[in-house]
Every structure is written in C-alpha cells, then in structure tokens.
Design a protein around this motif. Structure first.
Motif, PDB file in Angstrom:
ATOM      1  N   ASP A  90       0.847  -1.200   0.000  1.00 43.59           N
ATOM      2  CA  ASP A  90       0.000   0.000   0.000  1.00 43.59           C
ATOM      3  C   ASP A  90       0.878   1.245   0.000  1.00 43.59           C
ATOM      4  OD1 ASP A  90       0.894  -0.636   2.474  1.00 43.59           O
ATOM      5  OD2 ASP A  90      -1.050  -0.688   3.446  1.00 43.59           O
ATOM      6  N   TYR A  91       1.772   1.268  -0.933  1.00 45.49           N
ATOM      7  CA  TYR A  91       2.723   2.389  -1.005  1.00 45.49           C
ATOM      8  C   TYR A  91       2.353   3.322  -2.148  1.00 45.49           C
ATOM      9  CZ  TYR A  91       5.551   0.012   2.382  1.00 45.49           C
ATOM     10  OH  TYR A  91       5.996  -0.561   3.527  1.00 45.49           O
ATOM     11  N   GLU A  92       1.086   3.782  -2.146  1.00 44.52           N
ATOM     12  CA  GLU A  92       0.659   4.627  -3.255  1.00 44.52           C
ATOM     13  C   GLU A  92       1.353   5.979  -3.219  1.00 44.52           C
ATOM     14  OE1 GLU A  92      -1.429   3.112  -1.301  1.00 44.52           O
ATOM     15  OE2 GLU A  92      -2.887   1.967  -2.452  1.00 44.52           O
ATOM     16  N   TYR A  93       1.425   6.523  -2.039  1.00 42.65           N
ATOM     17  CA  TYR A  93       1.940   7.893  -1.967  1.00 42.65           C
ATOM     18  C   TYR A  93       2.893   8.010  -0.792  1.00 42.65           C
ATOM     19  CZ  TYR A  93       2.243  12.767  -0.814  1.00 42.65           C
ATOM     20  OH  TYR A  93       2.728  13.998  -0.495  1.00 42.65           O
ATOM     21  N   GLU A  94       4.081   8.498  -1.015  1.00 43.72           N
ATOM     22  CA  GLU A  94       5.078   8.618   0.030  1.00 43.72           C
ATOM     23  C   GLU A  94       5.524  10.063   0.134  1.00 43.72           C
ATOM     24  OE1 GLU A  94       5.641   6.033   1.919  1.00 43.72           O
ATOM     25  OE2 GLU A  94       4.143   5.132   0.629  1.00 43.72           O
ATOM     26  N   PRO A  95       5.061  10.792   1.135  1.00 49.82           N
ATOM     27  CA  PRO A  95       5.442  12.204   1.214  1.00 49.82           C
ATOM     28  C   PRO A  95       6.910  12.409   1.575  1.00 49.82           C
ATOM     29  CG  PRO A  95       4.058  11.590   3.069  1.00 49.82           C
ATOM     30  CD  PRO A  95       4.115  10.405   2.170  1.00 49.82           C
ATOM     31  N   HIS A 148      12.156   7.498   2.916  1.00 54.67           N
ATOM     32  CA  HIS A 148      13.582   7.197   2.919  1.00 54.67           C
ATOM     33  C   HIS A 148      13.797   6.068   1.921  1.00 54.67           C
ATOM     34  CE1 HIS A 148      13.099   3.609   5.416  1.00 54.67           C
ATOM     35  NE2 HIS A 148      12.271   4.305   6.157  1.00 54.67           N
ATOM     36  N   ALA A 170      14.402   2.829   1.486  1.00 62.57           N
ATOM     37  CA  ALA A 170      13.724   1.549   1.342  1.00 62.57           C
ATOM     38  C   ALA A 170      12.261   1.754   0.968  1.00 62.57           C
ATOM     39  CB  ALA A 170      13.836   0.773   2.649  1.00 62.57           C
ATOM     40  N   VAL A 171      11.628   2.747   1.626  1.00 64.43           N
ATOM     41  CA  VAL A 171      10.219   2.999   1.350  1.00 64.43           C
ATOM     42  C   VAL A 171      10.043   3.531  -0.063  1.00 64.43           C
ATOM     43  CG1 VAL A 171       8.243   4.350   2.057  1.00 64.43           C
ATOM     44  CG2 VAL A 171       9.718   3.379   3.766  1.00 64.43           C
ATOM     45  N   GLN A 202       4.142   1.909  -7.944  1.00 62.05           N
ATOM     46  CA  GLN A 202       3.658   2.785  -8.990  1.00 62.05           C
ATOM     47  C   GLN A 202       3.953   2.219 -10.362  1.00 62.05           C
ATOM     48  OE1 GLN A 202       5.606   6.104  -7.368  1.00 62.05           O
ATOM     49  NE2 GLN A 202       4.161   6.104  -5.671  1.00 62.05           N
TER      50      GLN A 202
END
Lengths: 393, 200, 218
Positions: free
Chosen positions: C188-193, C196, C198-199, C207
C-alpha cells in the motif's frame, strides 16, 4: 516469604478457580458479556477486555491485544543497530531513557563494549528520574481511573513537567530522548544541568508528602483498594510478574540489586516490599520506591566524576557485532525490561526481541479480577500500570 | 447586509459591538469544541499534557474531553493508527455529532511516521476519514496542539452556514479485516493521493 | 550464576530426566550466554525439573520468543591437508553445509529464589511448514502464556498443551505469520510524502505496477 495462597493454584479455567465458586455463581444464571475498550477512558490507550459478568461479579476476563501493534521488532530487524535506538523511546513512552539503557546494554553485551564512568552515572541519574516520572504519572492516572478525574493528575503532571524540562535540555526532546549510545551517552550534560536537577530532587520530598497526605489515608482510596485484587507471592513468581507489582506481593526481587548492573552497587537503597499484594500495596509501593530513588539520585548527583561520556573505540554507525546472542535486562519502572539480540555478524540484528514487562504483567490480570466487581477491574488494571506502546509493541 | 471592517472597528472603539448571526454562531462554536477523550499512543500523553497544569487547553475553550463519541465534535487522532484499530477509529468518527472535525496529531497519524514500514500500521488516517488539521512532530509538543486548535478555530470562523455546511456528513465505510490486509485498504471518496512527479 | 555452568546443568538434567535429549549450544559472542537445546519429547518434564530442583530452582520464565531460521548454506573455511603429486600441501578449503530450515522457541529462565540466571533453553521444530508443533511450557510456567501466543501469532509455532492458543496481536482471520523472514507485507505504497530509501523503492515498485498516482511519467 510466601503467605498462604488464598486463591489456590493458578488455573486458566475460571470455572475451576476457588474464587469463582466463592463468588456464588449459579450456573443457570444469565451471563452478561461486556467488551471494555479499545476506546475506554480508563484503559490507558487502546486496550480491550472481554468480560463476562454475573450481576456485577467478574466470572471471566480475556484481554485482547494488538490495537497498537506497530511492528517494532520487525522494523528493527530491517535497520541498523543504531537505527533502532529512537524506536526504543516509543516502547514505553513514559520511560524512554530507561528503554534506551536496556537496548544499549544488550548491544554492549553482544559486542563487548565498555562504558566510561561518567556515562554510567548519567545513565543512573536519567533512568532514576524516569522512574520518578513514571511513578508520579502512575499515581495521577490510577486515581483518575478510580474516579478522582483530573485533580490528582494535575498535581502529577505539574511535577512531571519539571523533570521533562531537565530531559529537554539534556536530550532535546521532552519525551523521546534517543540519548544513549553503545558505549556511553550521546552528549555531555549541559552547563548548569546538575544544579537544576538537584533543585528538582530536593523539591521532590515535599511533593511526595503532599501527595501521600492526599492519598494514603483517603477513605475512598482505602475502601476501593484494600483487599481488592490480591496476588499471592508464589503465583506472582510463576506468572512472571515483575517490578513493583511483584514486590507488592512480598517477593524481594529487584534487578538493580540482583544483577548489580551499571553502578548500582555503589548506592545504598532499600527494596520496599508489600505484605498483602492487594491494590493498596501496589499503590503505596510506588511512593516508597520514589523515596528510595531519591536516595540514589542525591549521591549520584553529588559524586558524578568528570571525564568522557563515550567509549572512543565504540562504533555507532555500521556496527557489526560478532556472531552470537545476548540477553540483557534492566529494572525499568514497570518491571523487567529485557532485550534479546541475535547477531549474524551483519550490520542488522538477525533477531531483535523486546521482553515487555507491561504485557507479561497482564498474564495474571484475569486471576486478579475473578470474583471482584466490574468497577474494581479498572482499579486492578490501573495498579498493574501498563503502557500500550510496550504491551503491543 | 455586510458591515465594512473599518466602520466596525471604528464603532467598537466607541463601545458599539456590531456582528451578524454567522459570526456570532461561529464565535460560539469555535470556542466550545468538545474533543473526544481518545488516545492511541505516545501523542496521547502530549495531548493530556496540553490539558494539564502548564499548557491548559481550557483557555481555548476545548477542555471538556468527552468519553463518548456521541457527545463530542472534535476527534484528535493522537498516535499510531494500526490496521487492527482503524475500523474502530472510523466507527468513532461515524458516531460523532455533526458538524465534526478531525485533527491528526503526529507523524504516525499523518502517514505512519517512523512505523510506516510495519505490516500492521495504517499509512495515514486520511485514507479512511477526512482530516481538517495535521500536526507534524513525533510527538508534537503541546504548543503545537494549541496551534492546531487555533488553526481549526480559524477554519470554523470562516464557516458560511450555507446548506452544504449544514448537511450531515456522510458515513465513512468501516473497513473489514481481510486475510492479509484491511478491505478495502482505503476509502477513495476521502483519500486522494497527491500527484507524484518523478524524473525531475 | 557462575557457580552453575550451563554444562553442569545439562549433566544434571540428563541424570534426572531419563531419555532427555539435551545438547549444549555454545555462544560464540562476548556475552557467553550458552544455551541448552532440549528435545520436544521430554521438554515439559525437563522444565518441571528445572523449576522444582532445590538447587536449580529456575522458577521464573522471563522471556519467551521465537526465531525463524530459513534453509541456509553455511560456508566454513577449514584447513585441510591434501596430497598433490606425492607432496603434502596445506590448503584452505571452503566447505558448504546446507542446514534445513526450522523454527525455534527460546526461553530465558531465571531463579527468583536463588537469584541466578539466565538459563537459555531452546526448542526446535522439524521444519517450517508442516512439522511446527512444540510442547507448551505454560503448564509449568504460567508467565509463558501470552508470550507463547505471540510466538504462535508471529511465527506460526503451534504449542501443544497451551490452554488458549489464539492469535495475540493480529486479528483472528489473518492468514500470514508476519515475523517470518519470507513474509511480504501488503503493498500500500501509493503515496510517500517523505520517503527514505527503502520505502521509496517500495513506492516506485508499486507505482510501476498499476500506475496509481503516476502523475507525470517523464
């Protein structure tokens, strides 16, 4: 040492418990099942209990965990050894500095690192101040659970803020210290810190006297805590109870005395013990422990030597301890906090495990509550003193 | 009839207080928020600190923390929302009285924060419920919560009391526990991920 | 503690519990906490002996945890003598040993009465998939109850004889054992503000998969 057991041998099945029978439970009666939590003003966060009631008497109580399970152990196995240090702050968020110490001690054991003397003193001072913070907040929350609402909490947080000011000037953060490192502490004490700390410590007995005069002989406190939730010593040991709750049952086991880790053998203090193991003992033992803590703090603040606060040889980043494993523990304010690490000689721990005192102290919660009234469940839970960040991790 | 700001200030110097119903309503509303007594993790302790002796949230008219969501109109999501807890948070939000507001306090409530990579950690409560004010920090200081409350009061002051503001908030669907994750993993009616520009 | 070496405890256990399988596992690290690997068949008897023996009195199970050991290959450099063309040569050789995967339950025992410890006791399962049952020590040490439930929850070790073996932290119908080394968390890594490294990698993978939130694909 062991008073005769009142409740008999530990029995996971409530129907076999003698307490359960003395509650006069009629097997034809209709049971009321209540889910207490996870949103409840007195569960200290997101803790839930499934309780079965016969009238007002508790006949079954099953805790439900995991509402704050934020995967501390899994994340720690994916980051470097140093990377886990700020996460340990967030385990028991009242006592971040003693958590730091437990983790640093485990890595030091795993990698064979020494700690300079001044750092040992700072560790003792900060973690004993943490004990004051924890026990003071405990009193506030405990009385708040019992129905005193914010009054006691106001007094408690007033004192807590004074110690948090010390932490803030030392570590840069009120709650999350991230202060200790493998082989010492991150930075030295700022100028004037010791005088400030002495002032706080010298003012503490007056606060304790005030608090004790409010609580110790209060009619309502006594009638709601004495003879409620009694825990016999043999059962407490078998159920792995640790910390003040264990000592309230009369078992003399304080890791500061048993393991003599750090420099605790240099201080003279006593280990307060309870007689009855009821809620009142568990409440009052915190007062006694705080007074003993002050006995450690005064000489520590007086005798702290000059010198470095870090072992210059100890590596922080890219630390690769030799293959092996280590278990280290400290006497955290809530009980035995241990860290178990397995190293495979890489820069990340292969296995990282926290032994959480809050979770394990809850093992006997059902036994303590069986046969008591539903209103006493909150008092019993309050005296065990849990923090959900540590229960669920 | 709108009163010109200069005239209003001039009149107030003469001891004449001019207002209209909208301003009066919003003034009363913003200074009598009833937050839900609901703490999740570390940030909850700072939230309690904010109500205690030194910071005293009561000065801003938000001191009555209610244990029941039915009596509250401000949800302070203070701490890490785990996937196991998320359905309960959404339920609490649904049960609150309209008009209702949400402050997401701390890095965890905003995005998962330091625990983002955990398998049981929700990556931001805004995936399920609408959020009015977010406070960064881990944990934010009590002053930051006071600041967030003042921001929220500004927002309430600008309330137009039109029919769209009076409408009942739609219920947010409560996610269910699946075999690997929450189902659904987000509420598309609420959550709009910002556009990501890559390759710049 | 030092009066009682782990080795002497192992000897006492072998003496007291007939047919007990006890193996000493040395700890190579500086902590020197050796452990005892005990066989599952007699584990409860051994634990009861450790608890009740008047000299040992390990009456307090402090820490119970699981460890996942997937199948792995251990490379070891050994010095071997070889005969090459009639001459004896000393050479270094890398020996590879394949160790099949297993799950492990680790118990740290202390004595509150005699104030010694820790004694590290390990139990191992046959493999990681089908043969994952171990005897529960909760009847001997009540304090292990929740911790064994946690090990079951996160590692999938089934404890035989546990009074109430349910998941502790995750919800009931959760299917995976998330602390195992081969677990993949839901994507569930749609959006990463503020990602770091790995994320960010995970977000980019996500994506690339479904194009969600791709914005400007330049």
């Amino acid at each position: 040492m062991n008073p005769p057991s009142e409740t008999g041998s530990p029995s996971p099945n409530p129907a076999e418990s003698p307490r359960y029978r003395t509650a006069g439970y009629d097997s034809d009666a209709q049971l009321l099942e209540v889910s207490l939590g996870p949103q409840h003003p007195s569960t200290h966060g997101v803790f839930r209990m499934n309780v079965a009631l016969d009238g007002e008497d508790v006949v079954k109580l099953k805790p439900v965990f995991g509402y704050l399970h934020r995967n501390h152990e899994q994340i720690a196995e994916q980051v470097s050894y140093l990377g886990s240090m700020p996460y340990t702050d967030r385990l028991d968020y009242f006592c971040s500095l003693s958590n730091n110490w437990a983790y640093a001690a485990a890595v030091e054991k795993l990698a064979g690192i020494d700690v300079p003397e001044r750092a040992e003193y700072i560790r003792v001072i900060t973690s004993e101040l943490t004990r004051l913070v924890n026990h003071t907040s405990f009193l506030g929350f405990m009385l708040s659970d019992m129905g005193a609402w914010g009054t006691v909490l106001m007094y408690a947080f007033r004192e807590r803020e004074k110690i948090l000011d010390l932490f803030e000037s030392l570590t840069g953060s009120r709650m999350m210290g991230n202060y200790m490192r493998f082989g010492g502490c991150r930075c030295d004490l700022p100028p004037g810190w010791l005088e400030q700390a002495r002032k706080v410590v010298d003012g503490y007995p007056a606060f304790l006297d005030e608090m004790e005069s409010l609580i110790a002989t209060n009619e309502i406190v006594i009638s709601r805590t004495q003879r409620i939730g009694r825990l016999p010593a043999d059962k407490a040991v078998n159920g792995s109870m640790t910390g003040p709750c264990l000592r309230a049952s009369g078992v003399n086991y304080d890791i500061r005395k048993v393991d003599r880790y750090g420099i605790y053998d240099r201080f003279e203090f006593r280990v307060p013990l309870g007689d009855h193991g009821d809620c009142y003992d568990r409440l009052m033992i915190r007062f006694l422990e705080m007074r003993e803590t002050l006995k450690i703090l005064r000489p520590a603040l007086r005798d702290i030597p000059e010198g470095p606060v870090m072992d210059p040889k100890a590596r922080q980043r890219n630390l690769r301890p030799p293959e092996g494993e280590a278990y280290a523990r400290v006497e955290a304010p809530k009980g035995e906090l241990g860290f178990y690490l397995i190293s495979d000689a890489s820069d990340k721990p292969y296995r990282y495990r926290v032994r959480p005192p809050s979770l394990i102290n809850l093992t006997l919660l059902e036994d303590l509550c069986l046969g008591e009234k539903i209103a006493d469940v909150m008092v019993i839970l309050g005296t065990i003193d849990i923090v959900l960040g540590e229960v669920d991790r | 009839m709108a009163v010109d700001e200069g005239l209003k200030s001039e009149l107030s110097k003469q001891g004449v207080f001019v207002t209209n119903l909208r301003e009066l309503h919003n003034w009363g509303h913003k200074n009598s928020l009833w937050p839900l007594q609901f703490g999740l993790a570390c940030c909850a302790i700072e939230m309690i600190s904010a109500t205690m002796a030194r910071y005293d949230l009561a000065r801003f008219g938000a001191e009555i923390f209610r244990p029941s969501p039915r009596q509250a109109d401000l949800l302070i999501v203070a701490g890490t929302v785990t996937k196991k807890m998320a359905p309960q948070v959404v339920r609490l939000y649904n049960q609150m009285a309209d008009p209702k507001y949400v402050i997401s306090m701390g890095a965890c409530a905003i995005s998962g924060g330091p625990f983002k990579e955990g398998y049981n950690v929700l990556k931001g409560i805004d995936r399920y419920i609408p959020v009015d004010v977010s406070i960064p920090g881990c944990p934010p200081r009590p002053e930051a919560l006071l600041h967030a409350l003042m921001n929220l009061q500004e927002k309430i002051q600008a309330d137009q009391l039109g029919p769209e503001d009076q409408a009942e908030t739609a219920e947010c669907p409560v996610p269910e526990f699946g075999e690997h994750d929450l189902e659904p993993s987000k509420n598309p009616g609420v959550w709009h991920p910002p556009q990501i520009r890559r390759g710049e | 503690m030092n009066a009682l070496s782990t080795e002497s405890i192992a000897a006492r256990v072998r003496e007291a519990v007939p047919e007990a399988e006890v193996e000493l596992i040395p700890n190579k690290g500086p902590s020197g906490q050796d452990s005892l690997l005990i066989g599952a068949a007699k584990a409860v008897e051994i634990a009861a002996f450790l608890r009740d023996d008047p000299e040992l009195r390990f009456d307090y199970a402090s820490n119970v945890t699981g460890v996942d050991w997937p199948e792995r290959v251990v490379k070891e450099r050994v010095t071997a003598t070889e005969e090459v063309d009639g001459e004896t040569k000393e050479g270094k050789k890398v020996v590879e040993t394949k160790i099949p995967g297993f799950l492990e339950a680790v118990y740290h025992l202390y004595s509150m009465e005699r104030k010694h410890g820790p004694l590290v006791v390990r139990l191992r399962t046959g493999d990681r998939e089908n043969n994952v049952t171990l005897p529960s020590l909760t009847p001997v040490y009540r304090g292990a109850e929740f911790q064994e439930r946690e090990v079951y929850d996160l590692y999938g070790i089934r404890f035989d004889g546990h009074p109430d073996l349910r998941r502790l932290l995750m919800w009931e119908n959760f299917a995976d054992y998330p602390m195992r080394k081969d677990y993949t968390p839901p994507d569930d890594y749609e959006y990463e503000p503020t990602p770091h490294d790995a994320v960010l990698e995970k977000a980019k993978r996500h994506q690339a998969d479904d194009g969600c939130g791709k914005g400007d694909p330049a």
